[in-house]
Enzyme design. Sequence first.
Site, PDB file in Angstrom:
ATOM      1  N   HIS A 104       0.714  -1.277   0.169  1.00 35.11           N
ATOM      2  CA  HIS A 104       0.000  -0.039   0.095  1.00 35.11           C
ATOM      3  C   HIS A 104       1.015   1.434   0.101  1.00 35.11           C
ATOM      4  CE1 HIS A 104       0.973  -0.257   4.325  1.00 35.11           C
ATOM      5  NE2 HIS A 104       0.497   1.071   4.350  1.00 35.11           N
ATOM      6  N   HIS A 152       1.365   6.995  -0.084  1.00 37.43           N
ATOM      7  CA  HIS A 152       0.830   5.945   0.546  1.00 37.43           C
ATOM      8  C   HIS A 152      -0.712   5.841  -0.026  1.00 37.43           C
ATOM      9  CE1 HIS A 152      -1.370   4.703   4.120  1.00 37.43           C
ATOM     10  NE2 HIS A 152      -0.200   4.259   4.766  1.00 37.43           N
TER      11      HIS A 152
END
Length: 182
Positions: A84, A99
């Site tokens: 992620h 992110h």
Amino acid sequence: MPFSFDNSIMLAKGKLKIFRKLLKNTKQQHIYAPMNGEVVSLDEVPDPVFSGRMMGEGVAIIPKDGTICAPVHGQVIQIAPTKHAIGIAAQDGTEILIHVGLETVSLKGEGFKLQVSKGDVVSVGQPLLTYDLEYIRAHAKSTITPIVVTNISDGNRKIEMTKEKEGIVGKTVIITVLTDKK
């Protein structure tokens, strides 16, 4: 000194000379949009780690699609085991964290597909990661994606954020990092 056209030109030339000197002593690292979408301030990220700038300074993008691309020419220095988040070091040493979404670590990699590995050299616009945007919308807190410079306090760096509201992969400069030449 009374106003005159000649005095105004002299003043403008003096300011231009100072500006050119500043530019000559400063390196610029442009960070391009790593995804297509709406560019927003970190203040709008509903997570105090990012809105409080604990990870660094930057912007966030509300994505239109599920592709993350390299925002700089550089090297992949970190990939979260859950896919992620990706860290990239630009050629000038600027470190950028992308992110994807909020609380996406809990997805344990589901919905993410890496296109690169740690250590890969990448170019602006090169795909790094694809993800299922609808899956992220359904299973994460938010799709908003912070893009932050994590080593802003290293050396003498200053950062300027874009005023653009729409990010286009590889075209829109979203952050400019200014570093004094030594």
